[in-house]
Write an enzyme that holds these catalytic residues in place. Structure first.
Site, PDB file in Angstrom:
ATOM      1  N   ASP A   1       3.161  -4.747   7.813  1.00 56.13           N
ATOM      2  CA  ASP A   1       1.937  -3.972   7.658  1.00 56.13           C
ATOM      3  C   ASP A   1       0.776  -4.951   7.853  1.00 56.13           C
ATOM      4  OD1 ASP A   1      -0.312  -2.674   6.834  1.00 56.13           O
ATOM      5  OD2 ASP A   1       0.514  -1.928   4.941  1.00 56.13           O
TER       6      ASP A   1
ATOM      7  N   CYS B   1      -4.893   2.682  -3.450  1.00 54.44           N
ATOM      8  CA  CYS B   1      -3.637   3.150  -2.843  1.00 54.44           C
ATOM      9  C   CYS B   1      -2.490   2.176  -3.084  1.00 54.44           C
ATOM     10  CB  CYS B   1      -3.787   3.401  -1.342  1.00 54.44           C
ATOM     11  SG  CYS B   1      -5.031   4.599  -0.931  1.00 54.44           S
TER      12      CYS B   1
ATOM     13  N   LYS C   1     -10.583  -0.766  10.479  1.00 56.43           N
ATOM     14  CA  LYS C   1     -10.807  -1.925   9.603  1.00 56.43           C
ATOM     15  C   LYS C   1     -11.174  -3.166  10.399  1.00 56.43           C
ATOM     16  CE  LYS C   1      -7.285  -0.439   6.296  1.00 56.43           C
ATOM     17  NZ  LYS C   1      -7.881   0.013   5.043  1.00 56.43           N
TER      18      LYS C   1
ATOM     19  N   HIS D   1       0.872  -1.183   0.000  1.00 58.03           N
ATOM     20  CA  HIS D   1       0.000   0.000   0.000  1.00 58.03           C
ATOM     21  C   HIS D   1       0.912   1.237   0.000  1.00 58.03           C
ATOM     22  CE1 HIS D   1      -2.805   2.892   1.917  1.00 58.03           C
ATOM     23  NE2 HIS D   1      -3.780   2.077   1.561  1.00 58.03           N
TER      24      HIS D   1
ATOM     25  N   GLN E   1      -4.358  -5.379   6.801  1.00 57.43           N
ATOM     26  CA  GLN E   1      -5.342  -6.311   6.231  1.00 57.43           C
ATOM     27  C   GLN E   1      -5.244  -7.707   6.839  1.00 57.43           C
ATOM     28  OE1 GLN E   1      -7.732  -5.330   4.346  1.00 57.43           O
ATOM     29  NE2 GLN E   1      -6.986  -3.385   3.562  1.00 57.43           N
TER      30      GLN E   1
HETATM   31  N1  PMP Z   1      -1.762  -0.893   4.523  1.00 60.02           N
HETATM   32  C1  PMP Z   1      -2.689  -1.623   3.919  1.00 60.02           C
HETATM   33  C2  PMP Z   1      -2.343  -2.978   3.394  1.00 60.02           C
HETATM   34  C3  PMP Z   1      -3.981  -1.113   3.803  1.00 60.02           C
HETATM   35  O1  PMP Z   1      -4.922  -1.836   3.192  1.00 60.02           O
HETATM   36  C4  PMP Z   1      -4.277   0.156   4.318  1.00 60.02           C
HETATM   37  C5  PMP Z   1      -5.669   0.755   4.190  1.00 60.02           C
HETATM   38  N2  PMP Z   1      -6.242   0.619   2.922  1.00 60.02           N
HETATM   39  C6  PMP Z   1      -3.258   0.858   4.940  1.00 60.02           C
HETATM   40  C7  PMP Z   1      -2.012   0.303   5.030  1.00 60.02           C
HETATM   41  C8  PMP Z   1      -3.463   2.214   5.501  1.00 60.02           C
HETATM   42  O2  PMP Z   1      -4.437   2.192   6.489  1.00 60.02           O
HETATM   43  P1  PMP Z   1      -4.989   3.563   7.067  1.00 60.02           P
HETATM   44  O3  PMP Z   1      -5.579   4.305   5.906  1.00 60.02           O
HETATM   45  O4  PMP Z   1      -6.010   3.145   8.061  1.00 60.02           O
HETATM   46  O5  PMP Z   1      -3.832   4.261   7.666  1.00 60.02           O
END
Ligand code: PMP
Length: 416
Positions: A196, A365, A222, A119, A199
């Site tokens: 990270d 993203c 999430k 991401h 997910q």
């Molecule tokens: N890493 C991953 C794999 C994600 O899916 C996301 C959210 N889409 C994030 C980081 C960032 O999360 P946040 O927007 O809650 O900071």
């Protein structure tokens, strides 16, 4: 293994009564009544600022907020709740490590290794600190089945590597990474490993000691919790060595004013990294979300999503004109990316919205991943959570079937 009844728990989620088929869970989850009420109850009966007063309310609020750290620590198998730092979200957690650890530990010639499916939150902080420090970002690719190319990773991790930053589950493909293998590889060259978990933590059992990683970042929103609260877990000895990220109140033990100059000393963990008034109610809400997930059981959550993913892949693969991406269901989380041939992803998502189905479209993203895969317009993504049921997948498959039929009719009419 007892898997909970998803039909029963749907009643806990007030928003689902709107009748929308919610398949955008990788973006954020809906909230159960238990979490909403815990936050409201906290504001109604125990709210005050933390660590600021000896009065009863402040002590009660501090206790609730500290207790929330303990609940999260238990959930991820941390050795101590002091390793659990509350931040805004996974993005802030990763930036904290990038700025605090990265800027003081990276130098010219050093390397940070990431995967191409990260991401933006796990790419751009490293890109930024690498540039500032004169370090290099190395990006590892995927194999033909959308899994991480471990051989390429082994070649990329060398004596120059200082950190491997990797997602445990891709938010686009659902690909599950063998994080322990990555962490061991990183440690074999003396590097650290950041995971990270945005997910993974909401969707499967995650234990930081079993993963053998050094940092884990994830977001509360999430995983049934409120937005604006997230977590950085770090190994205590590593966190102790790190400089603060943000400076201000509560992160400091004392600030002496000796000889006209300031002499601060930092507070103990985790407060050293929690400057200013935090999201107190968010922490309380997150703890309640964790309790809710613990009642369901994370093994059961994983099995439930696996079943839905298998079913979705089966139903969607029956549709002519649909392209599906991602590894086999056993190697992926509850994420199903696809495209309708001849339509751009946003149009597909808008057509699905007209049929009462919420999915995400675009690059999610993770634009470099889409470019790497040659998906220049992005993908449509359906993603599942605990309250999704087979009927949601049926609704998606039927709506897509309808869209494909329409497309075909238009093509025939156009050809006349
Ligand atoms: N890493 C991953 C794999 C994600 O899916 C996301 C959210 N889409 C994030 C980081 C960032 O999360 P946040 O927007 O809650 O900071």
């Amino acid at each position: 293994m007892h898997v909970f009844n998803p039909y029963e728990i749907r009643g806990d989620f007030p928003l689902l009564s709107r009748g929308i088929v919610y398949l955008d869970n990788a973006a954020t989850s809906q909230k159960p009544r238990q979490v909403i009420e815990a936050v409201a109850r906290f504001y109604e009966s125990r709210y005050a600022n933390i660590h600021r007063g000896v009065h009863r309310l402040s002590m009660e609020a501090s206790e609730a907020y500290e207790g929330a750290h303990e609940v999260v620590a238990g959930f991820i198998g941390a050795r101590s709740w002091r390793e659990v730092i509350f931040v805004r979200n996974a993005t802030e957690a990763i930036n904290l490590v990038a700025y605090s650890w990265g800027l003081s530990n990276l130098g010219r010639g050093d390397e940070i290794v990431v995967s191409v499916m990260e991401h933006h939150s796990n790419l751009l902080p490293w890109h930024s600190v690498a540039r500032r420090a004169g370090a290099r970002l190395r990006i590892v690719g995927l194999r033909g089945d959308y899994t991480l190319d471990y051989e390429e990773l082994e070649r990329a991790v060398t004596e120059r590597t200082k950190l491997v930053a990797i997602t445990q589950v891709s938010n686009v493909l659902g690909t599950v990474v063998d994080v322990r293998r990555v962490a061991r590889l990183a440690h074999s060259v003396g590097a650290l490993c950041l995971v990270d978990g945005a997910q993974s933590v909401p969707h499967m059992p995650v234990n930081v000691r079993e993963l053998e990683c050094d940092f884990l970042a994830f977001s509360g929103h999430k995983m049934l919790g409120p937005s604006g609260i997230g977590v950085l877990w770090g190994r205590e000895d590593v966190l102790e060595e790190m400089e603060p990220f943000l400076y201000g109140g509560d992160m400091v033990r004392e600030v002496r004013y000796a000889g006209g100059a300031l002499e601060p000393s930092w507070n103990e963990l985790p407060w050293k990294f929690e400057a200013g008034t935090p999201n107190i109610a968010g922490g309380v809400g997150l703890a309640e979300a964790v309790r809710y997930l613990q009642r369901l059981g994370m093994e059961s959550v994983r099995l439930h999503e696996l079943e839905l993913t298998r079913y979705a892949l089966k139903r969607l693969s029956e549709l002519e004109g649909l392209e599906l991406y991602g590894p086999p269901p056993e190697l992926r989380g509850g994420v199903v990316p696809f495209n309708v041939r001849g339509l751009d992803p946003h149009t597909v998502a808008a057509l699905l919205d007209q049929r009462g189905i919420a999915v995400r479209s675009g690059f999610h993203c993770a634009q470099p991943l889409h470019e790497y895969l040659g998906l220049r317009e992005g993908t449509v993504r359906a993603s599942f959570y605990v309250y999704n049921v087979k009927e949601d997948v049926d609704a998606l498959a039927e709506a897509l079937g309808g869209i494909l039929t329409l497309l075909m009719k238009e093509a025939v009419a156009g050809g006349k």
